[in-house]
Write an enzyme that holds these catalytic residues in place. Structure first.
Site: not given
Lengths: 408, 408
Positions: B121, B128, B194, B196, B228, B232, B235, B248, B252, B356
């Site tokens: 990844d 970002h 996420e 992607e 993904d 948080r 993480q 993570k 996925t 975000e």
């Protein structure tokens, strides 16, 4: 019985019938046919052929080109197969059948013994993590605040896990000294080793279902030595904020021999005392089985021993690592491999990386062929190990070796 | 020709014969038989059966339970197979043969279309990375010093890559707020997405041999949307110093449909201007082929669009990521998957993560069913996208969708 039989081992041979590690081999007269082999002394027993000869029901697991079917068969099968093979190599009545199926070790080619699914690398030695912290973050605490609360780990590249004996091409990449304005590109000038132990998962687990500490032995088949080659200059520039990537992904070497956990019962030991209370899923204080393994590792460069890392000093155990790796519901697959992290003991001569042994190049090692800070082209790194076995006999671990060849 | 034919598509159908993404499906009457399918409109063509019916030499690549044989066949084969299938669904003389081999999309089960080898990844959106840096490291520079010099990436867990439609169990793990004395354990309270794009490698490469920028199209077969999923809180506590791991690795999600790069020729675009000189292996200023892709992504929670991330704004291209990933000699395998990193544009409504969009939970989103900072159990996240195709027609990307189910 002939006195010349390969099954007549010297007393105390570390690869006697108390050990019986598994690998995959081929022979020069039939190089395309990979077969499961079991090491006994300095010979390899063609395990599938032995099973066929003796009419064993385990031929379906052993007459295969990889260990994966055996790994997937589960703990009861592992125990039964091991018991059967022990009989094949120890019961005198089987000798005449087995002897033609034994190949001298130096006459076979050894292959990567299983298909690696996911590869994870941990960071479980307090001495190693402390040394690395002091070297790379001299102004901060040596250990990050999370270190004593969880076994830190990250995923590595499974596609570049190679078997012992495979040459390692010196990687190229970006590096940048703190004083430089911009990175430069070229072959790594800080190519290093990491002496580790790799654990091989046999039994898969379901996504969404954590594996408890006590279920370690149901999932993990065995272990082998592992060298996590590391380019320190590439790693130092790339690793913030998402961790090591190209500094590690060019190659990871594993031994050709996987030692089943059952061979290591006598090597079980208690891990060091924990100085933080652990969350329940990691708290092994009430577990029946001791979590540590007393493995004595030896690291040699060009035949000269540079370190003797003691695996018994590892703060986090393999069972804790497995419980942590799955506590978020991540599933296991047959062939998953996880490395312990660099094994370093409290003494200078027990450090499992050149980064630590030379303090990032400050203190060169004196080898017969000259000084070494990091690896030079042509250097051969070989790791060996043994563990206490039953009745005072040693259990030998298969070596992991690799030679550095110049950048392409 | 019947007007009811599934091959009579509405004008401008984003899954018309200009697209033809590949997947793997099974049908209710034979659920164990997975087959390669090609999407056309709202139907799936059984590609292997079509090849057999027409006596095509490509049956060997298409009458398979996974895309891996096609992926491994290489660029010339990809082009030839695509040309053949285009003819099968467009030449009127084939209609009678093809129509019985078309299954309505809502009557089939879609599977993970290829076996994922290594999963990497990246972190390639400047917007970002800047947002994340501001949120997690408010006192430092938003971008780390290496960010503009190399595409930062890390390895993820390939064993938990799942196909769109798979439920995602909320992960549990350790989290620790800065003010807390010790970590606590429990289901993640900051479960995020996420948005992607994932690139799928077909042609392998040799260990020790880097893949040059210009060889991207020889190795990468196609792309798909990728979510993904990220916890948080887990993480934030675990990721220093070795990067994301359990935050993570629980899941996925990828789309069931892989869009071949050939379908995206009209979507090629120049990446943003670079404001640092790049080392030669990453310098794409003289490349013939434009490195970017103009993909317009849309992210919806429970059917309500929350963001429209523009892939054309990505700073690092997929070709640069491939060149970087292999510059140390790391080899590629068929089925390697690499994610672009979260796609975020310069506008608030273009951010590809809740982290975000809500500024780490500070600014809740208003959804019809209530406020959202992070995901709640039962939430369904769906990502869709399209790209400019030939003659002004859109190329649809297959959706990636997943529902959050409570922790076990």
């Amino acid at each position: 019985m002939s006195e010349q039989s390969p099954l007549d081992l010297a007393e105390g041979d570390p690869f006697g019938p108390h050990n019986l590690p598994y690998g995959v081999f081929s022979t020069a007269d039939d190089p395309g046919r990979r077969r499961v082999g079991v090491r006994i002394g300095d010979h390899v027993l063609d395990a599938g052929a032995a099973a066929h000869t003796l009419g064993s029901p385990y031929a379906a697991l052993l007459a295969r080109p990889s260990l994966n079917p055996l790994l997937a068969a589960g703990r009861t099968a592992w125990r039964d197969v091991r018991r059967a093979i022990t009989a094949w190599v120890t019961v005198p009545g089987h000798r005449a059948d087995m002897e033609p199926l034994l190949h001298p070790l130096d006459a076979v080619t050894l292959h990567l013994p299983y298909e690696v699914a996911d590869y994870v690398d941990f960071y479980a030695s307090e001495h190693h993590a402390t040394n690395v912290g002091r070297i790379f973050r001299p102004d901060g605490d040596a250990l990050t605040p999370n270190w004593k609360h969880l076994p830190i780990g990250y995923h590595g590249r499974s596609g570049t896990v190679v078997v012992s004996g495979t040459d390692v091409v010196r990687p190229s990449g970006q590096r940048k000294a703190p004083a430089d304005a911009a990175p430069v590109f070229g072959p790594s000038v800080k190519l290093d080793i990491e002496a580790e132990v790799g654990f091989v998962v046999g039994t898969p687990s379901r996504m969404g279902t954590p594996v408890a500490l006590g279920d370690f032995g149901d999932h993990v088949f065995g272990l082998s030595l592992l060298n996590d080659w590391s380019a320190r200059d590439i790693q130092a520039w790339e690793y913030v904020p998402l961790g090591p990537f190209l500094g590690k992904s060019f190659a990871t070497s594993v031994s050709a021999w996987v030692t089943p956990l059952e061979a290591l019962d006598a090597a079980r030991t208690d891990p060091p005392a924990r100085d933080r209370e652990l969350l329940p899923y990691l708290d092994d204080s009430a577990e029946d089985e001791k979590g540590g393994f007393d493995l004595r590792i030896s690291v040699a460069v060009n035949g000269h021993v540079i370190a003797e890392p003691p695996f018994a000093t590892m703060y986090w155990t393999a069972a804790q690592q497995l419980a942590h790796m799955t506590v978020n519901g991540a599933s296991l697959r047959t062939g998953d491999l996880y490395g312990s992290g660099t094994v370093s003991g409290p003494e200078v001569g027990q450090r499992g990386s050149l980064l630590e042994l030379t303090w990032n190049g400050r203190d060169a090692l004196e080898l017969p062929e000259g000084k070494r800070t990091f690896l030079e082209d042509g250097d051969v790194v070989t790791m060996t190990a043994w563990a206490p076995g039953p009745d005072g006999v040693r259990v030998g671990l298969g070596e992991v070796s690799g030679r550095i060849v110049p950048s392409a």
